[in-house]
Design a protein around this motif. Structure first.
Motif, PDB file in Angstrom:
ATOM      1  N   HIS A 260      -2.935   5.136  -0.893  1.00  0.00           N
ATOM      2  CA  HIS A 260      -3.510   4.782   0.434  1.00  0.00           C
ATOM      3  C   HIS A 260      -5.025   4.374   0.218  1.00  0.00           C
ATOM      4  O   HIS A 260      -5.570   3.468   1.079  1.00  0.00           O
ATOM      5  CB  HIS A 260      -3.322   5.750   1.476  1.00  0.00           C
ATOM      6  CG  HIS A 260      -2.154   5.934   2.200  1.00  0.00           C
ATOM      7  ND1 HIS A 260      -1.629   4.620   2.630  1.00  0.00           N
ATOM      8  CD2 HIS A 260      -1.331   6.959   2.525  1.00  0.00           C
ATOM      9  CE1 HIS A 260      -0.270   4.959   3.302  1.00  0.00           C
ATOM     10  NE2 HIS A 260      -0.242   6.495   3.126  1.00  0.00           N
ATOM     11  N   LYS A 262      -5.800   2.158  -1.645  1.00  0.00           N
ATOM     12  CA  LYS A 262      -5.763   0.644  -1.941  1.00  0.00           C
ATOM     13  C   LYS A 262      -4.974  -0.295  -0.744  1.00  0.00           C
ATOM     14  O   LYS A 262      -5.557  -1.131  -0.302  1.00  0.00           O
ATOM     15  CB  LYS A 262      -5.072   0.231  -3.144  1.00  0.00           C
ATOM     16  CG  LYS A 262      -5.682   0.993  -4.449  1.00  0.00           C
ATOM     17  CD  LYS A 262      -4.728   0.307  -5.810  1.00  0.00           C
ATOM     18  CE  LYS A 262      -4.966  -1.063  -6.157  1.00  0.00           C
ATOM     19  NZ  LYS A 262      -4.650  -1.651  -7.371  1.00  0.00           N
ATOM     20  N   GLU A 263      -4.235   0.548  -0.137  1.00  0.00           N
ATOM     21  CA  GLU A 263      -3.375   0.096   1.081  1.00  0.00           C
ATOM     22  C   GLU A 263      -3.406   1.111   1.981  1.00  0.00           C
ATOM     23  O   GLU A 263      -2.460   1.963   2.075  1.00  0.00           O
ATOM     24  CB  GLU A 263      -2.108  -0.421   0.399  1.00  0.00           C
ATOM     25  CG  GLU A 263      -2.030  -1.791  -0.316  1.00  0.00           C
ATOM     26  CD  GLU A 263      -2.391  -2.744   0.450  1.00  0.00           C
ATOM     27  OE1 GLU A 263      -2.376  -3.199   1.711  1.00  0.00           O
ATOM     28  OE2 GLU A 263      -2.880  -3.969  -0.588  1.00  0.00           O
ATOM     29  N   ASN A 265      -1.911   1.701   4.735  1.00  0.00           N
ATOM     30  CA  ASN A 265      -0.860   1.292   5.589  1.00  0.00           C
ATOM     31  C   ASN A 265       0.649   1.592   4.744  1.00  0.00           C
ATOM     32  O   ASN A 265       0.687   2.251   3.753  1.00  0.00           O
ATOM     33  CB  ASN A 265      -0.713  -0.182   5.818  1.00  0.00           C
ATOM     34  CG  ASN A 265      -0.727  -1.207   4.742  1.00  0.00           C
ATOM     35  OD1 ASN A 265      -0.006  -1.180   3.742  1.00  0.00           O
ATOM     36  ND2 ASN A 265      -1.872  -1.900   4.643  1.00  0.00           N
ATOM     37  N   SER A 267       2.997  -0.797   4.100  1.00  0.00           N
ATOM     38  CA  SER A 267       3.534  -2.403   4.173  1.00  0.00           C
ATOM     39  C   SER A 267       4.348  -2.323   2.894  1.00  0.00           C
ATOM     40  O   SER A 267       4.150  -1.481   1.844  1.00  0.00           O
ATOM     41  CB  SER A 267       2.467  -3.259   4.121  1.00  0.00           C
ATOM     42  OG  SER A 267       1.478  -3.081   3.197  1.00  0.00           O
ATOM     43  N   ARG A 269       3.434  -3.904   0.177  1.00  0.00           N
ATOM     44  CA  ARG A 269       2.443  -3.975  -0.919  1.00  0.00           C
ATOM     45  C   ARG A 269       1.948  -2.598  -1.063  1.00  0.00           C
ATOM     46  O   ARG A 269       1.716  -2.325  -2.258  1.00  0.00           O
ATOM     47  CB  ARG A 269       1.124  -4.755  -0.383  1.00  0.00           C
ATOM     48  CG  ARG A 269       1.272  -6.142  -0.153  1.00  0.00           C
ATOM     49  CD  ARG A 269      -0.047  -6.629   0.094  1.00  0.00           C
ATOM     50  NE  ARG A 269      -0.858  -6.339   1.182  1.00  0.00           N
ATOM     51  CZ  ARG A 269      -0.748  -6.542   2.499  1.00  0.00           C
ATOM     52  NH1 ARG A 269       0.102  -7.527   2.595  1.00  0.00           N
ATOM     53  NH2 ARG A 269      -1.360  -5.892   3.673  1.00  0.00           N
ATOM     54  N   PHE A 270       1.994  -1.655  -0.204  1.00  0.00           N
ATOM     55  CA  PHE A 270       1.797  -0.057  -0.491  1.00  0.00           C
ATOM     56  C   PHE A 270       2.844   0.306  -1.347  1.00  0.00           C
ATOM     57  O   PHE A 270       2.507   1.167  -2.275  1.00  0.00           O
ATOM     58  CB  PHE A 270       1.586   0.586   0.955  1.00  0.00           C
ATOM     59  CG  PHE A 270       1.644   2.094   0.640  1.00  0.00           C
ATOM     60  CD1 PHE A 270       0.749   2.838   0.302  1.00  0.00           C
ATOM     61  CD2 PHE A 270       3.067   2.867   0.865  1.00  0.00           C
ATOM     62  CE1 PHE A 270       0.547   4.135   0.371  1.00  0.00           C
ATOM     63  CE2 PHE A 270       3.056   4.080   0.763  1.00  0.00           C
ATOM     64  CZ  PHE A 270       1.869   4.873   0.362  1.00  0.00           C
TER      65      PHE A 270
END
Length: 299
Positions: A260, A262-263, A265, A267, A269-270
């Protein structure tokens, strides 16, 4: 005139004739059968009403809550079935929706009953020789008044272990044999929290480098519904009771929260970030959903 005996017999026949051919009282109309599907609601203090529905031959109670929403929602928890519906939806439509979701509802209720059974089986009865899970394996608590503090004995296993020779973890704590249950619990819990911080810090360092993130701090939490959280400033919070679970489940939560950073969310990508350090994270995630914590408070 007829003899008295004949007059008596004639009177009896006359009475019998009247009783046989006299008009019988009209039958009462049949009482309508009660509705086999639903029962009248019982209002509750929280605004919900308790109702009952027949699903595939099984009587299922549920709480109906009118709410500001666009559709009918169903929730199955350890408290049973709860239905949320807009105020304008008639009860008949709610009953139809329940029938359509009947199979799913019954399956979830069975799962919740099984989970409740496992939860009760996991209750810890504090005393000398009691057991609780630690890193996914049983930990046996031994009271030793000659000891100061606590000492973990990992046990010894044979090179080719059998069921009788599997290593057993023993936690020796410096308490008398007649120590109160809450005293034993508090001592063991404090030890578990120290182990949790030590292990979580090590696993955070392990995953932070390959993820390319910087953790600014680690805090232990006692949240009832969350295993962890991450803040944009790099602060990670992990539930100390993860220490009851296997190392793989702990690693999943650690990797999840660090990802988290880095992302922020959930998504695709996460999840790709999580997969980069834990390729089989789905397995651990599913196992975590089914995991049951030991009940550490006395009943």
């Amino acid at each position: 005139m007829l003899p008295s005996k004949l007059r008596g017999l004639a009177g009896l026949l006359n009475f019998t004739q009247l009783s046989l051919f006299d008009s019988e009282p009209e039958p009462k109309p049949p009482r309508p059968a009660p509705d086999p599907v639903v029962t009248p609601p019982r209002p509750r203090a929280d605004g919900a009403s308790t109702r009952q529905v027949l699903l595939q031959g099984q009587s299922v109670p549920y709480d109906l809550k009118r709410a500001r929403r666009r559709s009918i929602g169903f929730t199955v928890s350890e408290d049973g079935l709860r239905v949320s519906a807009p105020k304008w939806v008639p009860l008949g439509d709610i009953d139809k929706a329940l029938q359509q979701k009947g199979e799913w509802i019954l399956r979830k209720l069975v799962e919740q009953r099984e989970r409740a059974r496992r939860t009760q089986a996991a209750r810890v009865h504090w005393g000398d020789g009691c057991s609780l899970p630690y890193l996914g394996e049983p930990l046996i608590v031994v009271l030793d008044p000659a000891l100061t503090g606590a000492r973990l004995d990992e046990g010894q296993a044979d090179a080719q272990p059998t069921l009788a020779s599997v290593a057993r973890r023993m936690l020796y704590i410096g308490l008398p044999q007649d120590a109160a249950p809450d005293q034993i619990r508090d001592t063991v819990q404090a030890w578990l929290q120290r182990q949790a911080r030590q292990r979580f810090e090590q696993r955070c360092r392990h995953f932070a480098e390959p993820l390319g993130v910087t953790m600014t701090g680690l805090r232990l939490s006692s949240a009832q519904t969350r295993w962890g959280s991450a803040s944009a400033d790099g602060m990670i919070r992990l539930n100390w009771r993860l220490i009851h679970f296997s190392p793989a489940l702990i690693d999943y939560v650690v990797a999840h929260e660090l990802a988290h950073l880095k992302e922020m969310n959930h998504s695709p990508r996460f999840w790709a970030v999580v997969r980069s350090v834990m390729p089989d994270y789905e397995l651990a995630r599913d196992r975590l959903k089914q995991a049951v914590l030991p009940l550490m408070d006395e009943a």
